[in-house]
Write a protein that holds these residues in place. Sequence first.
Motif, PDB file in Angstrom:
ATOM      1  N   VAL A  57      58.619  34.568  49.834  1.00 24.05           N
ATOM      2  CA  VAL A  57      60.041  34.774  49.640  1.00 24.05           C
ATOM      3  C   VAL A  57      60.804  36.300  50.032  1.00 24.05           C
ATOM      4  O   VAL A  57      62.067  35.359  51.005  1.00 24.05           O
ATOM      5  CB  VAL A  57      60.538  33.523  48.254  1.00 24.05           C
ATOM      6  N   LEU A  58      60.323  36.466  49.628  1.00 26.28           N
ATOM      7  CA  LEU A  58      60.857  38.073  50.849  1.00 26.28           C
ATOM      8  C   LEU A  58      60.823  37.931  52.446  1.00 26.28           C
ATOM      9  O   LEU A  58      61.566  38.050  53.023  1.00 26.28           O
ATOM     10  CB  LEU A  58      59.999  39.459  50.284  1.00 26.28           C
ATOM     11  N   LEU A  59      59.480  37.584  52.955  1.00 27.83           N
ATOM     12  CA  LEU A  59      59.230  36.870  53.818  1.00 27.83           C
ATOM     13  C   LEU A  59      60.573  36.165  54.995  1.00 27.83           C
ATOM     14  O   LEU A  59      60.867  36.629  55.691  1.00 27.83           O
ATOM     15  CB  LEU A  59      58.349  36.695  54.395  1.00 27.83           C
ATOM     16  N   ALA A  60      60.307  35.469  54.104  1.00 25.46           N
ATOM     17  CA  ALA A  60      61.348  34.566  54.485  1.00 25.46           C
ATOM     18  C   ALA A  60      62.670  35.061  54.301  1.00 25.46           C
ATOM     19  O   ALA A  60      63.628  34.849  55.281  1.00 25.46           O
ATOM     20  CB  ALA A  60      61.264  33.460  53.638  1.00 25.46           C
ATOM     21  N   MET A  61      63.672  36.367  53.380  1.00 20.64           N
ATOM     22  CA  MET A  61      64.661  36.302  53.129  1.00 20.64           C
ATOM     23  C   MET A  61      65.187  37.431  54.360  1.00 20.64           C
ATOM     24  O   MET A  61      66.293  37.718  54.915  1.00 20.64           O
ATOM     25  CB  MET A  61      64.846  36.632  52.093  1.00 20.64           C
ATOM     26  N   VAL A  62      63.798  38.132  54.988  1.00 16.77           N
ATOM     27  CA  VAL A  62      63.755  39.143  55.438  1.00 16.77           C
ATOM     28  C   VAL A  62      64.374  38.763  57.565  1.00 16.77           C
ATOM     29  O   VAL A  62      64.859  38.944  57.732  1.00 16.77           O
ATOM     30  CB  VAL A  62      62.870  39.896  56.018  1.00 16.77           C
ATOM     31  N   PHE A  63      63.709  37.894  57.424  1.00 18.99           N
ATOM     32  CA  PHE A  63      63.569  36.552  58.313  1.00 18.99           C
ATOM     33  C   PHE A  63      64.871  35.611  58.500  1.00 18.99           C
ATOM     34  O   PHE A  63      65.609  36.167  59.558  1.00 18.99           O
ATOM     35  CB  PHE A  63      62.461  35.441  58.809  1.00 18.99           C
ATOM     36  N   GLY A  64      65.988  35.865  57.865  1.00 16.17           N
ATOM     37  CA  GLY A  64      66.988  34.396  57.400  1.00 16.17           C
ATOM     38  C   GLY A  64      68.145  36.019  58.152  1.00 16.17           C
ATOM     39  O   GLY A  64      68.886  35.832  59.199  1.00 16.17           O
ATOM     40  N   SER A  65      67.833  37.351  57.547  1.00 16.46           N
ATOM     41  CA  SER A  65      68.746  37.972  57.512  1.00 16.46           C
ATOM     42  C   SER A  65      69.259  38.093  58.698  1.00 16.46           C
ATOM     43  O   SER A  65      70.039  38.952  59.464  1.00 16.46           O
ATOM     44  CB  SER A  65      68.477  39.094  56.254  1.00 16.46           C
ATOM     45  N   ALA A  66      67.746  39.231  59.059  1.00 24.19           N
ATOM     46  CA  ALA A  66      67.640  39.034  60.842  1.00 24.19           C
ATOM     47  C   ALA A  66      68.241  38.447  61.260  1.00 24.19           C
ATOM     48  O   ALA A  66      69.540  39.139  62.423  1.00 24.19           O
ATOM     49  CB  ALA A  66      66.060  39.645  60.633  1.00 24.19           C
TER      50      ALA A  66
END
Lengths: 102, 494
Positions: B460-469
Amino acid sequence: MEFGIGAYAVLATTIFGIGALGFVVRRNFLVQLMSVELMLNAVNLLFIAFNRIYVEQHGGQSFAFVVIAVAAAEAALGLAIAIAYHRIHRSVETDLADRLRH
Amino acid sequence: MTALFALAPLVLLLVGGLLIMLVDAFAKERVEVSALVSTLLGASFVVAAGSLLADPNPSGLPAEITRYLAVDATGYFTDVVLTVAALIATLAAGSYLREHELERPEIYLLLLLSTFGAMVLARAADLIVLFIGLETMSLAVYGMIAMRRNNARSIEAATKYFLLGSFAAAIFLFGAALLYGATGGTSIAAIRDAIRGGHAEPALVMLGLVFTLAGFAFKVAAAPFHGWAPDAYEGAMIPVTGFMSVVVKAAAFASLLRVFTGVFGDPLLMHPTTGWPTLVAALALLSMLVGNLGALGQKNIKRILAFSGIAHAGYVLVGFASLHAVPEDATAAILYYFLAYAGGTGLALASLVAFGSKGLEAVDVDDLVGLGKRHPLLALPMAIAMLSLLGIPPTAGFFAKLFLFQAAAQAGGIFAWLALAGVALSVVSGFYYLRIVVALYASEPAEGAVVARPMRSGYVLLAMVFGSALVVKLGVMPGLYLDLALEAGRGLFH
């Protein structure tokens, strides 16, 4: 006695209306599912009747086949959800589903 | 063969999905299906983005393919949006399902195949293919919601969504049948040519238009066809909510774009006062009102996002209503909006997954109180998502709304007023979006209150980094993406 395409269109629209009415008025999962199936079959009738105007191609008939196949998949899934629903509520009356929003 | 390569984003998902199913069935040890499915979606995203940049309008494809599935820049653009949203949902699911001990491989496969259906729907050039794509997408989503089969809320959500969804599909089909009766064609091009040629019975065409529009309006949860959305979103698991709110909505809108610029692109049907733009404008206004006012009284974050989704459907419909005056600008604005909405909503729901752990899930706004002080970095993406959905610069949502309302203002007349209503209601939306930000950073939890505890998980951290970017990048350099959207939109009008 020969019926025109207009007669078929009226018949299909009537069946579609009956299905839509049944869906809106009744509160039983299975009856609502059957109402939707009635609507889909009315659509099939309409497609096949209209195909009589455009006999050189079979677009309407192909569409009806696809609708039949998809309706079968939809019914299978719907019955599975109905079973899960029945296990929880011991009934298929959709009025019982009121836990959300509370 | 070239057709297979040109449609690689779709082929990858379909073939890959079937292979993963086999692997999972025959493998001796437990397979990490979430990782496989995310990799596949990532690959599909890369291929779609690459095609969009390198060769967005491939030529020399056999007519047997392009008659049914459009292979154009618009298609690649929607592929990118759909794979991004599906990827965020899959990564969030990878964390959520394990944390809450609901892990089952089927749900990832349903998600994958549903994305495939959504991509087919977004590219459909024929009403038969459109219907198949629509149902492939929807049936898989019903299954994903009903996956927690002992949970009364999930089953209730599945029941409501399934019954109303099949009802809407039947309504859409009735419209398709009327269009077929009027024109004798099932492909968008054939129906369009028949209407332009004046061979079609106008009454049948108008009825067909109304019925198909109602079917689509249901799928995108536009008022007054939105009644199912808050319940279905609340009852589904958070990652599934994320998937439904973005993928289903974007794919249905993309298909609506193709049908309404194609089939109903006739100047007479598109006339600003007597044609469908007025009808769509009414839907847009109603959705913006219902969504923004409905969200104000909600406590549950998923319900807030459901109403926010209704409001955003209204904003996008403002773009549809302006298509008659500035077709290229409005199309680009709509496509850009998909990307911004996918980033914002996907990010919000991924954050919601990350905020909770087993037994301490984040459900209501009150559960978030003080989270930003205890975990400042973890709470940041949620704040970014809220600001983007609200439309504060420099985030994606600001430019997305700007482009849409600009197009409406250029259309003039009632559409300019519609844009004004959109801006006013966006201000209203500040109350519920900022309430979440305030809960995160400015409030203190009451003594002894149960607060959500964040989980520890990489997915989920990966998803959050991706989404924020994505959200920040769309906000910092919107020009690059707007150019892509413009280029993608042009494909619809040549």
